[in-house]
Design an enzyme around this catalytic site. Structure first.
Site, PDB file in Angstrom:
ATOM      1  N   GLU A   1      38.850  15.886  -5.309  1.00 28.68           N
ATOM      2  CA  GLU A   1      37.530  16.385  -4.926  1.00 28.68           C
ATOM      3  C   GLU A   1      37.120  15.855  -3.549  1.00 28.68           C
ATOM      4  O   GLU A   1      36.503  16.567  -2.752  1.00 28.68           O
ATOM      5  CB  GLU A   1      36.484  15.982  -5.975  1.00 28.68           C
TER       6      GLU A   1
ATOM      7  N   TRP B   1      38.984  17.958  -1.092  1.00 26.40           N
ATOM      8  CA  TRP B   1      38.318  19.263  -0.930  1.00 26.40           C
ATOM      9  C   TRP B   1      37.212  19.162   0.112  1.00 26.40           C
ATOM     10  O   TRP B   1      37.026  20.058   0.942  1.00 26.40           O
ATOM     11  CB  TRP B   1      37.710  19.727  -2.257  1.00 26.40           C
TER      12      TRP B   1
ATOM     13  N   TRP C   1      26.302  45.183  -0.540  1.00 32.16           N
ATOM     14  CA  TRP C   1      25.528  44.339  -1.449  1.00 32.16           C
ATOM     15  C   TRP C   1      24.245  45.066  -1.864  1.00 32.16           C
ATOM     16  O   TRP C   1      23.631  45.762  -1.062  1.00 32.16           O
ATOM     17  CB  TRP C   1      25.163  43.028  -0.757  1.00 32.16           C
TER      18      TRP C   1
ATOM     19  N   ASN D   1      28.771  20.664 -11.347  1.00 32.11           N
ATOM     20  CA  ASN D   1      29.699  21.449 -10.521  1.00 32.11           C
ATOM     21  C   ASN D   1      30.237  22.681 -11.246  1.00 32.11           C
ATOM     22  O   ASN D   1      30.351  23.757 -10.652  1.00 32.11           O
ATOM     23  CB  ASN D   1      30.865  20.575 -10.048  1.00 32.11           C
TER      24      ASN D   1
ATOM     25  N   TRP E   1      26.356  36.359  -0.784  1.00 35.08           N
ATOM     26  CA  TRP E   1      26.477  34.910  -0.960  1.00 35.08           C
ATOM     27  C   TRP E   1      25.548  34.128  -0.031  1.00 35.08           C
ATOM     28  O   TRP E   1      25.126  33.011  -0.349  1.00 35.08           O
ATOM     29  CB  TRP E   1      27.924  34.468  -0.733  1.00 35.08           C
TER      30      TRP E   1
ATOM     31  N   TRP F   1      30.394  28.642  -1.661  1.00 37.74           N
ATOM     32  CA  TRP F   1      29.775  29.947  -1.885  1.00 37.74           C
ATOM     33  C   TRP F   1      30.738  31.076  -1.518  1.00 37.74           C
ATOM     34  O   TRP F   1      30.855  32.069  -2.239  1.00 37.74           O
ATOM     35  CB  TRP F   1      28.465  30.072  -1.098  1.00 37.74           C
TER      36      TRP F   1
END
Length: 431
Positions: free
Chosen positions: A256, A259, A287, A322, A340, A363
């Site tokens: 993590e 990341w 959208w 998360n 998003w 996102w």
């Protein structure tokens, strides 16, 4: 009368005295060090007056100031645009050197270049250091020197390079505290900065809660997270200490942290991701962006239990688990077909751990438009996620007290929403 020459250390995303790289070097410079923090109005002006993050920063600075008071020093707090504050500092002090830790966001890069130019014009030297990451910018690259855009090969290269550095050097600044400038600056109150106390507070971090992180991290009812993310965001903890701990304790938790650096590299190498799809082929998606649907998502009244619990947790605490973040993000983009960017902006307003690179990266991952993203036809089923990760409804009852009294119907049928999303994405992908 000639002014005493000083060095300035500029606190930013590194709100701690210990294991702080730029501070370590500043305290070994030839002049006494004045520590400075700037409440940057270019950032503050867009925030609500009770923003919990500003309160947390102020509270943290108070603790640092108290530590400095013990050795006869203090923290100089300023408010204004960064460039105007620095102009006033050069007028007020004879500054020979400026020390700060690097920031990799587009605004920060532009700001720091301007401050470095101002320092040069005032015959001062600027020194910047790597502090908030283990590997910065393009230290982890593909063989051709370009940035990785897929996480797994980036992680493998990160770990390979890390092996030759472990354990990471930690910078013992506490040995040099006597080199701080002796002063007694007035400490601005939160009200003097133009803000007020928030009911939302940053929780202290706790590493002991993540010994079984790999087994419990997907279950929101189990309080097994470290609450480290806001502390990493504002630098109240050292990334080097965390990595040295994680590498021997929990490989999943270490992943993590990797990341986090992957998304930072993506933002640095592809700054367009802040406002545009990483995958431009997705620019043709139509959208729906229905404002009433968005409002129901924001307020946690969609009728989907895990989505609503997550949004209520966010609104009440500034945190969200998360696993739940992935569910609510997928729901907004796929079920409701809302861009998003709307969700990213809402999270930016609410999250205590808001970090531009991670927020945009995650996102876009959820929307399918980002690097190494979930394929567009992957649509989380919120009911299946609930059954898998909160089967007894413990998390749900914590945030939806009216659940047992009979909860409302989902605002949209999952199968219908999935088919609509897949069709919209398929039609919108530019060939």
């Amino acid at each position: 009368m000639t002014k005493q020459q000083v060095s300035i250390f500029w606190f930013r995303r590194d709100l701690r005295l210990e294991d702080n790289v730029a501070l370590y070097h500043a305290l070994q410079s030839e002049h006494p060090v004045i520590p400075v923090f700037i409440f940057d109005t270019d950032i503050l002006n867009s925030l609500p007056k009770n923003d919990a993050r500003v309160g947390f920063i102020h509270e943290t600075l108070q603790k640092i100031n108290s530590q400095l008071n013990v050795i006869g020093s203090s923290l100089l707090i300023k408010k204004g645009t960064a460039i105007e504050v620095w102009k006033s500092l050069f007028d007020e002090f004879s500054i020979s050197a400026v020390f700060f830790n690097k920031d990799y966001e587009p605004y920060a890069i532009k700001r720091d270049l301007a401050i470095a130019a101002l320092a040069k014009a005032n015959n001062a030297v600027c020194f910047s250091f790597k502090d908030q990451v283990v590997f910065e910018e393009l230290e982890i690259t593909k063989p051709d020197g370009l940035a990785y855009t897929i996480y797994t090969p980036y992680k493998n290269k990160w770990l390979e390079k890390f092996k030759f550095m472990a354990p990471l050097q930690e910078y013992v600044t506490l040995n040099y505290l006597s080199n701080f400038h002796k002063n007694n600056f007035d400490f601005l109150t939160l009200q003097q900065i133009g803000f007020e106390e928030s009911n939302i507070k940053v929780v202290p971090h706790n590493l002991t809660q993540i010994s079984n992180y790999h087994e419990t991290r997907d279950f929101p009812a189990i309080d097994s997270t470290s609450y480290l993310s806001p502390h990493l965001r504002f630098g109240t903890v050292s990334i080097r200490k965390l990595v040295n701990w994680a590498v021997n304790k929990n490989a999943v938790f270490l992943s993590e942290l990797i990341w986090r650096e992957f998304f930072m590299q993506i933002l640095f190498s592809f700054p367009k991701v802040v406002t545009h799809n990483f995958k431009s082929a997705y620019d043709g998606i139509q959208w729906r962006n229905n404002e009433e649907d968005f409002k129901r998502w924001c307020t946690g009244t969609t009728g989907y239990l895990m989505v609503d619990a997550g949004m209520r947790q966010l609104n009440e605490t500034g945190y969200m688990h998360n696993r739940v973040r992935m569910v609510v993000a997928s729901f907004l983009c796929k079920h409701l077909l809302i861009n998003w960017q709307w969700g990213e902006a809402y999270f930016a307003e609410k999250l205590l751990d808001y970090d531009l690179s991670a927020n945009v990266g995650n996102w876009q991952w959820a929307a399918g438009t980002g690097c190494d993203a979930a394929p567009y036809f992957r649509v989380f089923n919120p009911d299946i996620q609930l059954k898998k990760f909160d089967e007894k409804g413990i998390y749900i009852r914590q945030w939806i007290p009216e659940f047992d009294l009979g909860y409302g119907q989902p605002m949209i049928d999952h199968a219908f929403a999935r088919d609509r999303a897949v069709a919209a994405y398929k039609a919108g992908i530019l060939k």
